[in-house]
Scaffold this motif. Structure first.
Motif, PDB file in Angstrom:
ATOM      1  N   PRO A   1      25.763  64.768 103.450  1.00  0.00           N
ATOM      2  CA  PRO A   1      25.834  64.563 102.521  1.00  0.00           C
ATOM      3  C   PRO A   1      26.574  65.977 101.819  1.00  0.00           C
ATOM      4  CG  PRO A   1      24.142  64.269 101.917  1.00  0.00           C
ATOM      5  CD  PRO A   1      24.451  64.415 103.196  1.00  0.00           C
ATOM      6  N   PRO A   2      27.553  65.713 100.667  1.00  0.00           N
ATOM      7  CA  PRO A   2      28.053  66.425  99.759  1.00  0.00           C
ATOM      8  C   PRO A   2      27.033  67.541  99.105  1.00  0.00           C
ATOM      9  CG  PRO A   2      28.726  64.361  98.946  1.00  0.00           C
ATOM     10  CD  PRO A   2      28.051  64.066 100.363  1.00  0.00           C
ATOM     11  N   VAL A   3      27.310  68.635  99.555  1.00  0.00           N
ATOM     12  CA  VAL A   3      25.409  69.323  98.640  1.00  0.00           C
ATOM     13  C   VAL A   3      26.697  70.635  97.849  1.00  0.00           C
ATOM     14  CG1 VAL A   3      24.666  69.551 100.630  1.00  0.00           C
ATOM     15  CG2 VAL A   3      25.862  70.740 100.986  1.00  0.00           C
ATOM     16  N   ASP A   4      26.005  71.769  97.488  1.00  0.00           N
ATOM     17  CA  ASP A   4      26.519  72.531  96.726  1.00  0.00           C
ATOM     18  C   ASP A   4      26.976  73.890  97.060  1.00  0.00           C
ATOM     19  OD1 ASP A   4      27.098  71.142  94.201  1.00  0.00           O
ATOM     20  OD2 ASP A   4      25.348  70.701  93.845  1.00  0.00           O
ATOM     21  N   GLU A   5      25.775  73.959  98.128  1.00  0.00           N
ATOM     22  CA  GLU A   5      25.109  75.533  98.486  1.00  0.00           C
ATOM     23  C   GLU A   5      24.501  75.151 100.124  1.00  0.00           C
ATOM     24  OE1 GLU A   5      25.981  77.963  98.206  1.00  0.00           O
ATOM     25  OE2 GLU A   5      26.970  77.772  96.582  1.00  0.00           O
ATOM     26  N   LEU A   6      24.585  75.663 100.834  1.00  0.00           N
ATOM     27  CA  LEU A   6      23.466  75.449 102.621  1.00  0.00           C
ATOM     28  C   LEU A   6      23.469  76.310 102.767  1.00  0.00           C
ATOM     29  CD1 LEU A   6      23.856  73.474 105.117  1.00  0.00           C
ATOM     30  CD2 LEU A   6      25.861  74.799 105.981  1.00  0.00           C
ATOM     31  N   VAL A   7      22.069  76.359 103.271  1.00  0.00           N
ATOM     32  CA  VAL A   7      21.096  77.753 103.480  1.00  0.00           C
ATOM     33  C   VAL A   7      20.710  77.384 105.194  1.00  0.00           C
ATOM     34  CG1 VAL A   7      20.373  78.902 101.345  1.00  0.00           C
ATOM     35  CG2 VAL A   7      18.771  76.873 103.053  1.00  0.00           C
ATOM     36  N   CYS A   8      20.063  78.757 105.878  1.00  0.00           N
ATOM     37  CA  CYS A   8      19.588  78.538 107.260  1.00  0.00           C
ATOM     38  C   CYS A   8      18.436  79.468 106.878  1.00  0.00           C
ATOM     39  CB  CYS A   8      20.706  79.142 108.380  1.00  0.00           C
ATOM     40  SG  CYS A   8      20.508  78.566 110.390  1.00  0.00           S
ATOM     41  N   ALA A   9      17.061  78.606 107.597  1.00  0.00           N
ATOM     42  CA  ALA A   9      16.424  79.334 107.983  1.00  0.00           C
ATOM     43  C   ALA A   9      15.873  80.106 109.497  1.00  0.00           C
ATOM     44  CB  ALA A   9      14.846  78.583 107.868  1.00  0.00           C
ATOM     45  N   GLY A  10      17.485  80.945 109.979  1.00  0.00           N
ATOM     46  CA  GLY A  10      17.282  80.927 111.371  1.00  0.00           C
ATOM     47  C   GLY A  10      17.539  80.680 112.377  1.00  0.00           C
ATOM     48  N   ASP A  11      17.260  81.830 113.091  1.00  0.00           N
ATOM     49  CA  ASP A  11      17.590  81.198 115.211  1.00  0.00           C
ATOM     50  C   ASP A  11      19.249  80.370 115.139  1.00  0.00           C
ATOM     51  OD1 ASP A  11      15.161  82.946 116.503  1.00  0.00           O
ATOM     52  OD2 ASP A  11      14.259  81.097 116.675  1.00  0.00           O
ATOM     53  N   VAL A  12      20.090  81.383 114.929  1.00  0.00           N
ATOM     54  CA  VAL A  12      21.314  80.578 114.644  1.00  0.00           C
ATOM     55  C   VAL A  12      21.424  81.236 116.485  1.00  0.00           C
ATOM     56  CG1 VAL A  12      23.475  81.374 114.319  1.00  0.00           C
ATOM     57  CG2 VAL A  12      21.624  81.661 112.751  1.00  0.00           C
ATOM     58  N   VAL A  13      21.130  81.878 117.111  1.00  0.00           N
ATOM     59  CA  VAL A  13      21.357  82.100 118.744  1.00  0.00           C
ATOM     60  C   VAL A  13      20.293  81.602 119.643  1.00  0.00           C
ATOM     61  CG1 VAL A  13      22.649  83.538 117.863  1.00  0.00           C
ATOM     62  CG2 VAL A  13      20.632  84.352 118.512  1.00  0.00           C
ATOM     63  N   GLY A  14      20.292  81.609 120.820  1.00  0.00           N
ATOM     64  CA  GLY A  14      19.283  81.604 121.506  1.00  0.00           C
ATOM     65  C   GLY A  14      19.513  80.278 123.158  1.00  0.00           C
ATOM     66  N   TYR A  15      18.783  80.151 123.591  1.00  0.00           N
ATOM     67  CA  TYR A  15      18.925  78.592 124.709  1.00  0.00           C
ATOM     68  C   TYR A  15      20.162  78.394 124.690  1.00  0.00           C
ATOM     69  CZ  TYR A  15      13.664  78.186 123.241  1.00  0.00           C
ATOM     70  OH  TYR A  15      12.652  78.481 122.949  1.00  0.00           O
ATOM     71  N   ASN A  16      20.989  77.741 124.046  1.00  0.00           N
ATOM     72  CA  ASN A  16      21.702  76.907 124.339  1.00  0.00           C
ATOM     73  C   ASN A  16      23.694  78.083 124.118  1.00  0.00           C
ATOM     74  OD1 ASN A  16      21.044  74.131 124.217  1.00  0.00           O
ATOM     75  ND2 ASN A  16      20.048  74.823 121.845  1.00  0.00           N
TER      76      ASN A  16
ATOM     77  N   LEU B   1      19.535  71.659 103.900  1.00  0.00           N
ATOM     78  CA  LEU B   1      18.894  73.457 104.411  1.00  0.00           C
ATOM     79  C   LEU B   1      19.214  73.172 106.351  1.00  0.00           C
ATOM     80  CD1 LEU B   1      15.659  72.345 101.986  1.00  0.00           C
ATOM     81  CD2 LEU B   1      17.268  74.136 102.059  1.00  0.00           C
ATOM     82  N   ILE B   2      19.601  73.743 106.818  1.00  0.00           N
ATOM     83  CA  ILE B   2      18.899  73.934 108.296  1.00  0.00           C
ATOM     84  C   ILE B   2      18.001  75.054 108.844  1.00  0.00           C
ATOM     85  CG2 ILE B   2      21.677  72.720 108.588  1.00  0.00           C
ATOM     86  CD1 ILE B   2      22.463  75.440 109.203  1.00  0.00           C
ATOM     87  N   SER B   3      17.879  75.341 110.109  1.00  0.00           N
ATOM     88  CA  SER B   3      17.375  75.677 110.814  1.00  0.00           C
ATOM     89  C   SER B   3      17.584  75.848 112.670  1.00  0.00           C
ATOM     90  CB  SER B   3      15.531  76.061 110.493  1.00  0.00           C
ATOM     91  OG  SER B   3      14.955  76.887 111.407  1.00  0.00           O
ATOM     92  N   ASP B   4      16.830  76.872 113.129  1.00  0.00           N
ATOM     93  CA  ASP B   4      17.314  76.538 114.675  1.00  0.00           C
ATOM     94  C   ASP B   4      18.204  76.178 115.076  1.00  0.00           C
ATOM     95  OD1 ASP B   4      14.390  77.390 114.858  1.00  0.00           O
ATOM     96  OD2 ASP B   4      13.576  76.241 113.560  1.00  0.00           O
ATOM     97  N   VAL B   5      19.211  76.502 114.955  1.00  0.00           N
ATOM     98  CA  VAL B   5      20.405  75.849 115.857  1.00  0.00           C
ATOM     99  C   VAL B   5      20.641  76.434 117.051  1.00  0.00           C
ATOM    100  CG1 VAL B   5      22.658  76.540 115.562  1.00  0.00           C
ATOM    101  CG2 VAL B   5      21.706  76.234 113.233  1.00  0.00           C
ATOM    102  N   HIS B   6      19.881  77.594 117.373  1.00  0.00           N
ATOM    103  CA  HIS B   6      20.175  77.980 118.549  1.00  0.00           C
ATOM    104  C   HIS B   6      21.302  78.224 120.019  1.00  0.00           C
ATOM    105  CE1 HIS B   6      15.980  79.138 118.724  1.00  0.00           C
ATOM    106  NE2 HIS B   6      16.129  78.033 118.510  1.00  0.00           N
ATOM    107  N   GLY B   7      22.385  78.031 118.832  1.00  0.00           N
ATOM    108  CA  GLY B   7      23.734  78.425 119.734  1.00  0.00           C
ATOM    109  C   GLY B   7      24.014  77.116 119.797  1.00  0.00           C
TER     110      GLY B   7
END
Length: 222
Positions: free
Chosen positions: A24-39, A5-11
Motif C-alpha cells: 500500500p502507499p507508504v512515505d518511505e521504504l527501508v530494507c533490513a539487509g541481504d539484498v543478494v544471495g541464493y536467487n 519494511l522489507i528484508s532478505d530479498v536474496h536476489g
C-alpha cells in the motif's frame, strides 16, 4: 508517516516486484539487509533499491559478496554468494560494501539491523519472534530485524519489534513473499504476504546453474 519494511530479498527479483506492487502507499521504504544471495537476480535487486534510494543495512550475504567476509555457509548459500560475485558490477559491489550494519532513521524513531541489535556486524545471533522482548529496544520506538526469514511482530510499552519476513526466501512455512508496513504516528504495524510466480524463479535457478534445492524450498516456504 508510513514506512514499508522489507528484508532478505536474496536476489529474488520476481518476489521483490510482487511486494513492491502489492505494498500500500507508504512515505518511505527501508530494507533490513541481504539484498543478494541464493536467487539469480542479485544485480536487478541491487539496482531496484539503489534507484529508489532505499535505506538499507548490510546482511551477512551482502558482506560475503562485497566484503568477502568469510562465513560458514552451506553449499546452497555458498553457491548463491559465488554466483552473485560474478553478476555484480564494480559499482554495485561498492554499494553493497558501503552499506552500514545498522541505521537509525526518522529522527531516531526507527532502528534497522540485520541480525541482533547487540551483534549487528557478526550475524551470529538469530532473533526469532519467540525471542522478541522489550530488552531488544534502545532509544528507538521501532526495531526492525531480518536474518531469520520468519515474519513476526511484538508490541510493548517500550516500543515495537518487527521482522517483516523474507521477500525472497521465506522460512516460516508460508511461501508467499513477506513484508510489513509501520505507521510511526499511530505506532501500529501491519504484516503482509503476497503470492508470486515461484515456478518462474525455479526455472531461472536451473538456468543459472544454481542448486535446484534453492528453487524447491521456495515452494515450501522452508
Amino acid at each position: 508517516m508510513k514506512v514499508g519494511l522489507i528484508s532478505d530479498v536474496h536476489g529474488n527479483r520476481v518476489a521483490l516486484e510482487a511486494v513492491l506492487e502489492d505494498m500500500p502507499p507508504v512515505d518511505e521504504l527501508v530494507c533490513a539487509g541481504d539484498v543478494v544471495g541464493y536467487n539469480p537476480w542479485p544485480a536487478a535487486c541491487v539496482d531496484e533499491l539503489r534507484e529508489r534510494a532505499v535505506p538499507t543495512v548490510m546482511g551477512n550475504h551482502d558482506a560475503a559478496v562485497a566484503a568477502e567476509t568469510p562465513f560458514r555457509f552451506n553449499g546452497m548459500a555458498r553457491a548463491g554468494v559465488e554466483y552473485a560475485k560474478t553478476q555484480l558490477s564494480a559499482d554495485q559491489l561498492r554499494w553493497l560494501a558501503d552499506l552500514p550494519t545498522e541505521r537509525v532513521e526518522f529522527d531516531g524513531l526507527l532502528k534497522v539491523v540485520h541480525g541482533h541489535p547487540d551483534d549487528p556486524d557478526r550475524y551470529t545471533r538469530y532473533t526469532y519472534p519467540e525471542e522478541f522482548s522489550p530488552r531488544l529496544l534502545g532509544e528507538e520506538d521501532v526495531l526492525v530485524l531480518g536474518h531469520t526469514h520468519v515474519q513476526g511482530v511484538e508490541r510493548y510499552a517500550e516500543g515495537i519489534v518487527v521482522n517483516p519476513g523474507s521477500v525472497g526466501q521465506p522460512r516460516d512455512g508460508d511461501p508467499r513473499a513477506g513484508y510489513a508496513v509501520v505507521d510511526l504516528e499511530a505506532m501500529t504495524v501491519e504484516t503482509h504476504r503476497v503470492e508470486y510466480d515461484v515456478e518462474a524463479v525455479q526455472e531461472a535457478v536451473r538456468e543459472a546453474g544454481l542448486p535446484e534445492r534453492i528453487g524447491r524450498r521456495l515452494a515450501r516456504g522452508k
